[in-house]
Design a protein around this motif. Structure first.
Motif, PDB file in Angstrom:
ATOM      1  N   ARG A  23       0.851  -1.189   0.000  1.00  0.00           N
ATOM      2  CA  ARG A  23       0.000   0.000   0.000  1.00  0.00           C
ATOM      3  C   ARG A  23       0.892   1.246   0.000  1.00  0.00           C
ATOM      4  O   ARG A  23       1.465   1.596   1.025  1.00  0.00           O
ATOM      5  N   PRO A  24       0.992   1.914  -1.108  1.00  0.00           N
ATOM      6  CA  PRO A  24       1.807   3.143  -1.135  1.00  0.00           C
ATOM      7  C   PRO A  24       1.133   4.274  -0.356  1.00  0.00           C
ATOM      8  O   PRO A  24      -0.078   4.482  -0.461  1.00  0.00           O
TER       9      PRO A  24
ATOM     10  N   PRO B 168      -1.632   4.395   8.824  1.00  0.00           N
ATOM     11  CA  PRO B 168      -2.799   5.193   9.248  1.00  0.00           C
ATOM     12  C   PRO B 168      -4.143   4.582   8.905  1.00  0.00           C
ATOM     13  O   PRO B 168      -5.102   4.706   9.673  1.00  0.00           O
ATOM     14  N   CYS B 169      -4.247   3.914   7.745  1.00  0.00           N
ATOM     15  CA  CYS B 169      -5.532   3.378   7.312  1.00  0.00           C
ATOM     16  C   CYS B 169      -5.809   1.980   7.861  1.00  0.00           C
ATOM     17  O   CYS B 169      -6.806   1.351   7.491  1.00  0.00           O
TER      18      CYS B 169
ATOM     19  N   ASN C 228      10.286   6.397   6.886  1.00  0.00           N
ATOM     20  CA  ASN C 228      11.303   5.526   7.481  1.00  0.00           C
ATOM     21  C   ASN C 228      10.796   4.744   8.693  1.00  0.00           C
ATOM     22  O   ASN C 228      11.480   3.861   9.190  1.00  0.00           O
ATOM     23  N   THR C 229       9.574   5.066   9.148  1.00  0.00           N
ATOM     24  CA  THR C 229       9.012   4.338  10.296  1.00  0.00           C
ATOM     25  C   THR C 229       7.663   3.691   9.975  1.00  0.00           C
ATOM     26  O   THR C 229       7.108   2.988  10.819  1.00  0.00           O
ATOM     27  N   LEU C 230       7.140   3.909   8.789  1.00  0.00           N
ATOM     28  CA  LEU C 230       5.836   3.354   8.417  1.00  0.00           C
ATOM     29  C   LEU C 230       5.952   1.851   8.182  1.00  0.00           C
ATOM     30  O   LEU C 230       6.829   1.382   7.468  1.00  0.00           O
ATOM     31  N   THR C 231       5.061   1.100   8.802  1.00  0.00           N
ATOM     32  CA  THR C 231       5.027  -0.354   8.630  1.00  0.00           C
ATOM     33  C   THR C 231       3.598  -0.787   8.317  1.00  0.00           C
ATOM     34  O   THR C 231       2.647   0.001   8.403  1.00  0.00           O
TER      35      THR C 231
END
Length: 223
Positions: free
Chosen positions: A2-3, A61-62, A53-56
């Motif tokens: 998911r971009p 968010p969604c 750099n911290t999104l997993t």
């Protein structure tokens, strides 16, 4: 996959009217030669601040619920807009109209606006897009095209300057409250009358005059 995409819209001048906003991504290839129905989601919760750099998968968010239908995702943080059908085959530009989201973010004085791109089937059917890190051809990077009309400034005034209030210094939701403006500005000194009688304050629409009282004007200082 998911971009997530983030844009800074602070370059849009204060008081402007957002007429149109379109998100563009360049699709380079697809997997399996299948048609993709890519939905766009606006992260409308201003308290959500993600970084690449911290999104997993787990902290996105969604949310990480399977499926891309609106009811399957976190609608507390994200708002579904629409989907675009991406045909298989040649590389191509793909676009989504996000005018409403940009209008809302701009109206809320939000500098950054974020979107999530989610395939409505989320199986093995995927598309590959050029990212901001692409250095081979920078013209293919994602971009947000915003069309706006600047506010109609009163032509009887020859000079103006934006004043931005720091919302973090305001204690709670307030309306119609007084603000002290204490500034030293050489531009003001060179443009205003010596007695400051021509200094006025207007709302973001550049038209509505705001009540004000000049306690002191000794160029270049205004209080």
């Amino acid at each position: 996959y998911r971009p997530y995409i983030k844009f800074n819209i602070s370059s849009v001048p204060a008081g402007a009217t957002i007429n149109d906003a379109v998100l563009y991504l360049y699709r380079t290839a697809d997997a399996g030669g299948n048609t993709v129905h890519a939905g766009i989601w606006w992260i409308n919760n201003t308290n959500v601040n993600w970084a690449e750099n911290t999104l997993t998968w787990n902290n996105q968010p969604c949310g990480n619920a399977s499926g891309a239908r609106p009811r399957a995702l976190n609608d507390t943080n994200c708002e579904y807009f629409n989907s675009t059908t991406i045909s298989s085959g040649a590389a191509q530009w793909v676009s989504w109209n996000v005018t409403y989201a940009v209008q809302k973010a701009y109206g809320n004085h939000t500098n950054n606006i974020s979107f999530a791109l989610i395939n409505q089937t989320e199986n093995t059917i995927v598309s590959y897009f050029v990212t901001r890190n692409n250095n081979t051809d920078t013209t293919l990077r994602p971009y947000l095209n915003i069309t706006y009309t600047p506010c109609a400034f009163n032509s009887s005034f020859n000079s103006r300057k934006n004043l931005t209030l720091n919302s973090s210094l305001i204690n709670g939701p307030l309306t119609d409250f007084p603000v002290v403006i204490n500034m030293t500005d050489s531009d003001l000194a060179s443009a205003a009358q010596a007695d400051g009688d021509d200094i006025t304050f207007v709302d973001m629409d550049c038209k509505t005059k705001l009540n004000h009282e000049d306690e002191k004007y000794v160029p270049p200082e205004l209080l």
